[in-house]
Design a protein around this motif. Structure first.
Motif, PDB file in Angstrom:
ATOM      1  N   ASN A  81     -15.615   2.058  -6.670  1.00 35.97           N
ATOM      2  CA  ASN A  81     -15.166   1.353  -5.470  1.00 35.97           C
ATOM      3  C   ASN A  81     -16.324   1.154  -4.510  1.00 35.97           C
ATOM      4  O   ASN A  81     -17.378   1.765  -4.643  1.00 35.97           O
ATOM      5  N   LYS A 112     -15.730   0.519   2.579  1.00 39.26           N
ATOM      6  CA  LYS A 112     -15.477  -0.507   3.593  1.00 39.26           C
ATOM      7  C   LYS A 112     -15.430   0.200   4.928  1.00 39.26           C
ATOM      8  O   LYS A 112     -14.399   0.647   5.371  1.00 39.26           O
ATOM      9  N   THR A 157     -11.580   1.463   0.850  1.00 40.21           N
ATOM     10  CA  THR A 157     -12.397   0.994  -0.252  1.00 40.21           C
ATOM     11  C   THR A 157     -11.780  -0.211  -0.927  1.00 40.21           C
ATOM     12  O   THR A 157     -10.604  -0.529  -0.741  1.00 40.21           O
ATOM     13  N   VAL A 158     -12.572  -0.881  -1.731  1.00 41.25           N
ATOM     14  CA  VAL A 158     -12.079  -1.920  -2.630  1.00 41.25           C
ATOM     15  C   VAL A 158     -12.643  -1.623  -4.005  1.00 41.25           C
ATOM     16  O   VAL A 158     -13.776  -1.151  -4.135  1.00 41.25           O
ATOM     17  N   GLN A 182      -2.818  -5.358  -5.802  1.00 41.66           N
ATOM     18  CA  GLN A 182      -4.006  -5.859  -5.118  1.00 41.66           C
ATOM     19  C   GLN A 182      -4.085  -5.449  -3.653  1.00 41.66           C
ATOM     20  O   GLN A 182      -5.094  -5.717  -2.995  1.00 41.66           O
ATOM     21  N   GLN A 236      -6.089   0.274  -2.028  1.00 41.26           N
ATOM     22  CA  GLN A 236      -7.503   0.441  -1.715  1.00 41.26           C
ATOM     23  C   GLN A 236      -8.337   0.726  -2.962  1.00 41.26           C
ATOM     24  O   GLN A 236      -9.559   0.841  -2.874  1.00 41.26           O
ATOM     25  N   GLN A 237      -7.690   0.865  -4.094  1.00 41.33           N
ATOM     26  CA  GLN A 237      -8.393   1.027  -5.364  1.00 41.33           C
ATOM     27  C   GLN A 237      -7.893  -0.030  -6.347  1.00 41.33           C
ATOM     28  O   GLN A 237      -7.694   0.233  -7.523  1.00 41.33           O
TER      29      GLN A 237
END
Length: 686
Positions: A452, A455, A466-467, A507, A510-511
């Motif tokens: 990830n 952010k 996070t992304v 989607q 955060q993961q």
């Protein structure tokens, strides 16, 4: 006659005696120094933070010595050090009550110390203590009261008259800004060579993909869905085993039958029996505290001491927990134990089932949880020494997994990130606080990691803002190689496990898995998991446990880690996501293959070679584009290492565990392959 013989013998021995005396004097001269010299050669590898803050605290204990080369205050070379060894993030959790933040330095040989200089740059008056001795016996040598005015900043000298190999510096609070420490004295022995950074010894045998791959679960499910996996990491909580709120330890009963099936009260079958019957392994990840502590407001991230008020850094404080672990190993291990020793209340008394021999005593104990819950290396070592063998039997004969079954071992609680410093500190504590120097987690050193991108800044060790990114964007393999090498340097015979790795399909999580062009989120999850499995296999890690086996929510649930499953159960019916089919296909074709070599890991096409362990002349390639933009490379030429009779391309597909096989033509020792972001397996046979 006798006197003459004695004189003759003395003359014969005289050269040897003179040589021995000269060697001794030379050795003494070599190990001595004139006056009091500056101690040099302190490196970060031999500086330990007992609170384990180097990762989460965004600092390093070595900053107490990292500028030593710049200054020599005793001889007039002064200046202003700039780096502080104190933690800077969530600092308060690293100062246990009445213990503080402790830094231990190993000088590697005993030194006859004479004085110490510290640079004080504090704004608040506070206390710092300096000790000599060892982890079992510290002697206070100096009490340093810091200043509260910049006018008082500078170098301060303290006498230090003692011979020691170890020193401990104890900070009362983050207020003390001691930015550098310089020691003076004479070594009492020759300094051994510095440890090399590269590990050159023997390595553990490589596992096949089938042996290497496992999955995380929290409850049982039909065995057919576990077909791709060799091992199961089963989440459990101490309050499902230690439920007794009536009887105090050591008279409390333990409950065992979670995942168990009782048959007419004369036999006891457990989910681990089912797994063992098909050649699969299982281990418990036991975290949290017993029910009696829940009723007092304690929860998963509190320390499971036997009674309130006990020192969590003392192994003898964990007798009740160690007894619970002993009971699990007595029942599921390979050693038959006297059933009269068992104190269980929900099953017939049976021991030595031989279905489980590894136990993880915690889960992410290094994380900083809500309410500043955190387990330091000192605390986790203490609990683990109790859980392993009752702290070398001091807690009694019914404590510790190894005491119950010498085949059983502990697996290190999965570390929330790649905190290799914490493992180094735990290794140091084992060598210093146990006479046998036993590394307590012989079942494996375990890390958790998710690809990830941070952010912003989060207060938690694992950044929740996070992304998800691809394994390649994360440099996953390269990161794991560094972590694996550190484990080899510390404990070369202990496996290294990536205990959690996965993606959410939703989607809004955060993961969330990155979605590849032309593919759904569920398909993208499976594609990136395959690429991640390959990266871990080529990193040197010994096991990978996919997160997670089964969703109990639909794909619209935005909560992190709740849509990472490979299958979904709804009203008793199971549905497999594409990831389950993709992984099954990989295992079906590469199950008996081991990682061999990296053919290409740059440009638009990445390629890796596997070798069949039983038939080394059968090789396979794992090939794909490492992007997520829809990249394709048609007609990619792959040079083959020799002559092969046949080549088969395996494309993954949903709803099938066999993929889509297609024969390829070998021309002049080359293959032409259409490559995309979806991995393909190329099988070659002679």
């Amino acid at each position: 006659m006798c006197r003459s013989s004695t004189s003759y013998l003395f003359l014969l021995l005289l050269p040897t005696l003179l040589f021995s005396c000269t060697s001794f004097l030379n050795k003494e001269r070599k190990n001595s120094c004139s006056g009091s010299q500056k101690v040099t050669g302190i490196t970060g590898e031999y500086v330990y933070d007992l609170s384990g803050y180097a990762a989460g605290g965004v600092s390093s204990p070595f900053r107490l010595f990292d500028e030593n080369d710049n200054f020599d205050p005793k001889n007039g070379i002064v200046g202003t050090p700039t780096t502080s060894p104190q933690p800077t993030k969530q600092a308060d959790i690293y100062y246990p009550l009445k213990k503080g933040n402790r830094i231990v330095v190993d000088l590697r040989v005993p030194y006859k110390l004479s004085e110490v200089y510290v640079y004080d740059q504090s704004y608040i008056a506070d206390t710092v203590w300096l000790y000599t001795g060892n982890m079992n016996d510290w002697k206070l040598q100096a009490t340093i009261v810091t200043v509260d005015d910049p006018m008082g900043w500078g170098w301060k000298k303290f006498p230090l008259q003692d011979s020691t190999q170890f020193l401990m510096i104890r900070f009362n609070s983050p207020a003390a800004a001691i930015n550098e420490m310089i020691l003076y004295g004479c070594p009492a022995a020759t300094m051994p060579p510095a440890a090399t950074s590269a590990y050159t010894g023997e390595r553990l045998p490589k596992k096949t993909i089938a042996e290497f791959l496992g999955v995380n679960m929290y409850n049982s499910l039909p065995l057919e869905w576990l077909q791709p996996f060799n091992s199961v990491r089963m989440y459990t909580i101490a309050n499902t085993f230690d439920m007794d709120t009536v009887n105090e330890y050591p008279n409390n009963n333990i409950s065992i039958s979670r995942y168990g099936y009782l048959y007419q009260q004369t036999s006891f079958r457990h989910f681990s029996d089912d797994l063992a019957s098909v050649g699969k392994q299982m281990w418990y990840s036991v975290r949290g505290v017993p029910v009696w502590m829940n009723k007092k407001g304690m929860w998963d991230n509190d320390r499971p001491v036997t009674k309130f008020g006990m020192d969590p850094e003392d192994p003898l404080s964990y007798g009740r927990h160690a007894n619970m672990m002993w009971t699990l190993a007595a029942v599921f291990g390979k050693t038959v134990v006297d059933t009269n020793e068992l104190q269980v209340n929900d099953m017939i008394k049976v021991t030595g089932k031989g279905t489980m021999t590894k136990y993880e005593n915690g889960n992410e104990e290094d994380a900083t949880w809500v309410g500043n819950k955190y387990s330091s290396p000192m605390e986790y070592f203490a609990q683990s020494s109790a859980d392993y063998d009752g702290h070398m039997g001091k807690l009694g004969k019914r404590t510790g997994v190894y005491t119950a079954d010498t085949n059983s071992s502990l697996i290190m609680s999965g570390l929330v990130e790649f905190d290799t410093n914490r493992v180094r500190v735990l290794d140091f504590l084992c060598k210093q606080l146990r006479p046998d120097k036993k590394f307590l987690w012989q079942g494996g050193i375990q890390y958790h990691h998710y690809s990830n991108k941070p952010k912003g800044i989060s207060l938690l060790r694992r950044n929740k803002g996070t992304v998800g990114i691809t394994p390649e964007e994360d440099s996953l393999r390269a990161k794991l190689v560094k972590v694996r090498e550190q484990a080899y340097r510390l404990q070369p015979t202990v496996e290294c496990i990536l205990g959690e790795y996965g993606y959410d399909k939703n989607q809004f999580s955060q993961q969330a898995t990155p979605v590849l062009p032309g593919h759904t989120a569920a398909e993208s999850q499976g594609i990136l998991l395959l690429r991640g499995i390959n990266a871990v296999a080529f990193s040197g890690f010994d096991r990978l446990m996919i997160y997670w086996m089964k969703d109990d929510v639909d794909e619209n649930n935005p909560n992190t880690y709740l849509t990472s499953g490979l299958v979904r159960e709804q009203n008793g019916k199971f549905t497999a996501y594409p990831a389950w089919y993709y992984i099954s296909t990989m295992v079906n074709y590469l199950g008996n293959y081991i990682s061999d070599s990296i053919i290409s890991e740059k440009g638009n096409v990445w390629c890796y070679r596997y070798v069949n362990r039983s038939f080394p002349d059968s090789i396979a390639y794992f090939i794909y584009c490492p992007t997520r933009t829809g990249q394709k490379v048609n007609g990619y030429e792959l040079n083959l290492p020799g002559k092969f009779a046949s080549a088969t391309e395996i494309s993954i597909a949903d709803k099938t565990t066999g993929g889509i096989p297609t024969g390829l033509q070998i021309v002049n020792g080359k293959l032409k392959i259409d490559v995309s972001e979806v991995p393909k397996i190329i099988l070659l046979k002679k």
